[in-house]
Write a protein that holds these residues in place. Structure first.
Motif, PDB file in Angstrom:
ATOM      1  N   ILE A  27      -2.460   5.613  -6.499  1.00 48.72           N
ATOM      2  CA  ILE A  27      -3.319   4.432  -6.607  1.00 48.72           C
ATOM      3  C   ILE A  27      -3.903   4.127  -5.232  1.00 48.72           C
ATOM      4  O   ILE A  27      -3.169   3.884  -4.267  1.00 48.72           O
ATOM      5  CB  ILE A  27      -2.520   3.220  -7.130  1.00 48.72           C
ATOM      6  CG1 ILE A  27      -1.939   3.524  -8.515  1.00 48.72           C
ATOM      7  CG2 ILE A  27      -3.404   1.986  -7.190  1.00 48.72           C
ATOM      8  CD1 ILE A  27      -1.053   2.422  -9.053  1.00 48.72           C
ATOM      9  N   ASP A  28      -5.216   4.160  -5.164  1.00 53.37           N
ATOM     10  CA  ASP A  28      -5.908   3.868  -3.909  1.00 53.37           C
ATOM     11  C   ASP A  28      -6.040   2.352  -3.764  1.00 53.37           C
ATOM     12  O   ASP A  28      -6.679   1.695  -4.575  1.00 53.37           O
ATOM     13  CB  ASP A  28      -7.290   4.527  -3.925  1.00 53.37           C
ATOM     14  CG  ASP A  28      -8.001   4.371  -2.590  1.00 53.37           C
ATOM     15  OD1 ASP A  28      -7.417   3.772  -1.677  1.00 53.37           O
ATOM     16  OD2 ASP A  28      -9.158   4.845  -2.478  1.00 53.37           O
ATOM     17  N   SER A  86     -14.408  -7.407  -7.740  1.00 52.81           N
ATOM     18  CA  SER A  86     -15.431  -7.379  -8.787  1.00 52.81           C
ATOM     19  C   SER A  86     -15.009  -8.229  -9.980  1.00 52.81           C
ATOM     20  O   SER A  86     -15.833  -8.939 -10.566  1.00 52.81           O
ATOM     21  CB  SER A  86     -15.687  -5.937  -9.237  1.00 52.81           C
ATOM     22  OG  SER A  86     -16.163  -5.148  -8.175  1.00 52.81           O
ATOM     23  N   ALA A 143      -7.658   0.588  -1.605  1.00 54.70           N
ATOM     24  CA  ALA A 143      -9.035   0.144  -1.352  1.00 54.70           C
ATOM     25  C   ALA A 143      -9.819   0.026  -2.664  1.00 54.70           C
ATOM     26  O   ALA A 143     -10.563  -0.934  -2.890  1.00 54.70           O
ATOM     27  CB  ALA A 143      -9.735   1.107  -0.401  1.00 54.70           C
ATOM     28  N   GLU A 144      -9.626   1.023  -3.536  1.00 54.46           N
ATOM     29  CA  GLU A 144     -10.299   0.979  -4.838  1.00 54.46           C
ATOM     30  C   GLU A 144      -9.774  -0.177  -5.678  1.00 54.46           C
ATOM     31  O   GLU A 144     -10.537  -0.876  -6.355  1.00 54.46           O
ATOM     32  CB  GLU A 144     -10.081   2.300  -5.578  1.00 54.46           C
ATOM     33  CG  GLU A 144     -10.799   2.370  -6.923  1.00 54.46           C
ATOM     34  CD  GLU A 144     -10.576   3.703  -7.618  1.00 54.46           C
ATOM     35  OE1 GLU A 144     -10.979   3.836  -8.787  1.00 54.46           O
ATOM     36  OE2 GLU A 144      -9.973   4.602  -6.990  1.00 54.46           O
ATOM     37  N   LEU A 145      -8.457  -0.398  -5.612  1.00 55.79           N
ATOM     38  CA  LEU A 145      -7.856  -1.511  -6.345  1.00 55.79           C
ATOM     39  C   LEU A 145      -8.397  -2.840  -5.829  1.00 55.79           C
ATOM     40  O   LEU A 145      -8.664  -3.771  -6.612  1.00 55.79           O
ATOM     41  CB  LEU A 145      -6.333  -1.461  -6.184  1.00 55.79           C
ATOM     42  CG  LEU A 145      -5.509  -2.417  -7.032  1.00 55.79           C
ATOM     43  CD1 LEU A 145      -5.680  -2.101  -8.515  1.00 55.79           C
ATOM     44  CD2 LEU A 145      -4.039  -2.345  -6.643  1.00 55.79           C
ATOM     45  N   ARG A 146      -8.568  -2.927  -4.518  1.00 56.07           N
ATOM     46  CA  ARG A 146      -9.126  -4.137  -3.918  1.00 56.07           C
ATOM     47  C   ARG A 146     -10.534  -4.398  -4.418  1.00 56.07           C
ATOM     48  O   ARG A 146     -10.887  -5.530  -4.798  1.00 56.07           O
ATOM     49  CB  ARG A 146      -9.128  -3.992  -2.397  1.00 56.07           C
ATOM     50  CG  ARG A 146      -9.887  -5.067  -1.643  1.00 56.07           C
ATOM     51  CD  ARG A 146     -10.083  -4.680  -0.186  1.00 56.07           C
ATOM     52  NE  ARG A 146     -10.824  -5.672   0.557  1.00 56.07           N
ATOM     53  CZ  ARG A 146     -12.152  -5.773   0.550  1.00 56.07           C
ATOM     54  NH1 ARG A 146     -12.887  -4.929  -0.192  1.00 56.07           N
ATOM     55  NH2 ARG A 146     -12.750  -6.716   1.269  1.00 56.07           N
ATOM     56  N   ASP A 147     -11.372  -3.346  -4.412  1.00 57.35           N
ATOM     57  CA  ASP A 147     -12.761  -3.510  -4.868  1.00 57.35           C
ATOM     58  C   ASP A 147     -12.826  -3.954  -6.327  1.00 57.35           C
ATOM     59  O   ASP A 147     -13.662  -4.784  -6.708  1.00 57.35           O
ATOM     60  CB  ASP A 147     -13.532  -2.200  -4.685  1.00 57.35           C
ATOM     61  CG  ASP A 147     -13.711  -1.837  -3.218  1.00 57.35           C
ATOM     62  OD1 ASP A 147     -13.615  -2.740  -2.372  1.00 57.35           O
ATOM     63  OD2 ASP A 147     -13.935  -0.639  -2.918  1.00 57.35           O
ATOM     64  N   ARG A 148     -11.939  -3.402  -7.156  1.00 56.33           N
ATOM     65  CA  ARG A 148     -11.935  -3.790  -8.577  1.00 56.33           C
ATOM     66  C   ARG A 148     -11.503  -5.242  -8.747  1.00 56.33           C
ATOM     67  O   ARG A 148     -12.052  -5.974  -9.583  1.00 56.33           O
ATOM     68  CB  ARG A 148     -11.000  -2.870  -9.369  1.00 56.33           C
ATOM     69  CG  ARG A 148     -11.527  -1.451  -9.528  1.00 56.33           C
ATOM     70  CD  ARG A 148     -10.627  -0.638 -10.443  1.00 56.33           C
ATOM     71  NE  ARG A 148     -11.141   0.713 -10.633  1.00 56.33           N
ATOM     72  CZ  ARG A 148     -10.576   1.628 -11.412  1.00 56.33           C
ATOM     73  NH1 ARG A 148      -9.453   1.321 -12.071  1.00 56.33           N
ATOM     74  NH2 ARG A 148     -11.099   2.820 -11.545  1.00 56.33           N
ATOM     75  N   GLU A 157       0.833  -1.207   0.000  1.00 59.80           N
ATOM     76  CA  GLU A 157       0.000   0.000   0.000  1.00 59.80           C
ATOM     77  C   GLU A 157       0.867   1.257   0.000  1.00 59.80           C
ATOM     78  O   GLU A 157       0.560   2.238  -0.688  1.00 59.80           O
ATOM     79  CB  GLU A 157      -0.927  -0.021   1.212  1.00 59.80           C
ATOM     80  CG  GLU A 157      -2.019   1.039   1.168  1.00 59.80           C
ATOM     81  CD  GLU A 157      -3.073   0.820   2.245  1.00 59.80           C
ATOM     82  OE1 GLU A 157      -3.984   1.662   2.345  1.00 59.80           O
ATOM     83  OE2 GLU A 157      -2.986  -0.193   2.975  1.00 59.80           O
TER      84      GLU A 157
END
Length: 365
Positions: free
Chosen positions: A124-125, A135, A127-132, A116
């Motif tokens: 690069i966030d 998905s 948390a956003e990378l994790r959500d993508r 991180e």
């Protein structure tokens, strides 16, 4: 004057009828294309059968087609069926909460906080990378589940496509040489140019299908084997997934085994992570680096970067068929420009492929 009008009218109608026929055949593009590919790939087998049995077109084509079914078609159908079944099971486990992809990613982040911190300067966030990533993982398993439902609901259509492919492959094997000669007579490009282009078409199709599929099978089998030996669940599924993603040059199976190795290290299975990493780099990766230039790049006579770009572009434009169609379009593009430079340009000596090689089409198709 009237004769010119007649000729122009006829040519206009010829173009119109030809376009209408192309649109008519569009729903069957996949079976037609793969029937042609089968005829090209198994042409050497057919020639061997002809030498053994003599000139018996129907029997020779039938024997060659049976060999194709046993070697290629049936194993591929079994693998696809297994992939879909494993994917459905994975999706059901995700839906029931037995598998939580987000928890795996969080565990990796907790074990390696430097990841991180490394991504932060690049904006690069995590948390956003994790959500993508979650998905994408869920979407992939959902896609396989939908495919299983779709195949079940459209069983007739699925088997119709397979039957059509086999049916057409028989006639292409039996009458392929005659069809090529007929097309050469019909096209107004000049026989030598047409033979050169048909030779290139056969060469590239054979090289990309045989080369890419062989590499995919080898990498998928190696990946599935090491996953099974390390006790990673769903080894068959991940092996088939590695086979599919290995169609992407320069990236390939690493999309699967690299995250798996990182997760093993995150949960404390350091020995297994090291073994998987070493096996992935030295065995799976080496198989790709050694075999792809030999089986694909050498036979297509395309630079590695053109093979990569044309494969990626082909997958975007044509779907799964693009791993063959992309390099094929690139090779024909270079062949057309090679002919143009040789015949109309001043620097004709830079082209290495002479027109005389066009006679090889008789051996390739």
């Amino acid at each position: 004057m009237y004769a010119k009008l007649e000729t122009r009218t006829f040519l206009a109608l010829l173009v119109g009828v030809s376009l209408a026929f192309v649109f008519l055949m569009k729903p069957f593009f996949g079976p037609i294309f793969w029937a042609v590919a089968i005829a090209l790939i198994f042409h050497p087998v057919q020639q061997m059968v002809i030498r053994k049995l003599g000139d018996r077109p129907n029997l020779n084509a039938l024997i060659t087609l049976v060999c194709c079914m046993v070697i290629v078609v049936i194993p591929v159908l079994v693998l696809v069926t297994s992939l879909v079944a494993e994917g459905v099971g994975l999706y059901q486990r995700i839906q029931s909460g037995e598998i939580r992809p987000g928890d795996y990613i969080d565990q990796v982040a907790d074990s390696f906080p430097a990841i991180e911190a490394f991504l932060a300067p690049f904006g690069i966030d995590f948390a956003e990378l994790r959500d993508r990533a979650v998905s994408l993982f869920v979407g992939g398993s959902q896609f396989l589940a939908k495919q299983a439902i779709g195949v079940g609901q459209n069983t007739f259509q699925f088997f119709l496509g397979q039957a059509l492919m086999v049916y057409l492959a028989f006639f292409f094997l039996r009458d392929g040489d005659k069809l090529v000669e007929l097309i050469i007579r019909a096209l107004p490009l000049g026989d030598e140019r047409e033979r050169l282009l048909f030779a290139k078409f056969a060469e590239v199709t054979r090289a990309t299908v045989k080369g890419n599929l062989l590499i995919a099978i080898i990498q998928g089998a190696l990946g599935g084997l090491i996953f099974w030996m390390l006790g990673i669940s769903g080894a068959l599924l991940w092996g088939v997934v590695m086979a599919v993603v290995s169609l992407l040059p320069a990236v390939g199976a690493g999309l699967v085994w690299v995250p798996a190795a990182i997760y093993l290290a995150a949960v404390g299975d350091v020995v297994e992570a090291v073994i998987l990493t070493a096996f992935g780099v030295l065995v799976i990766g080496l198989a790709d680096n050694l075999l792809r230039p030999v089986l694909v790049g050498r036979d297509t006579k395309l630079p590695d970067y053109i093979v990569l770009l044309s494969t990626l572009g082909g997958l975007v434009m044509f779907g799964i068929n693009g791993f063959v169609m992309g390099p094929l379009v690139a090779a024909l593009f270079m062949a057309f420009w090679g002919i143009f430079i040789r015949e109309f340009g001043e620097g004709s000596d830079v082209v290495q492929t002479p027109v005389g090689e066009a006679s090889d089409v008789d051996k390739s198709v």
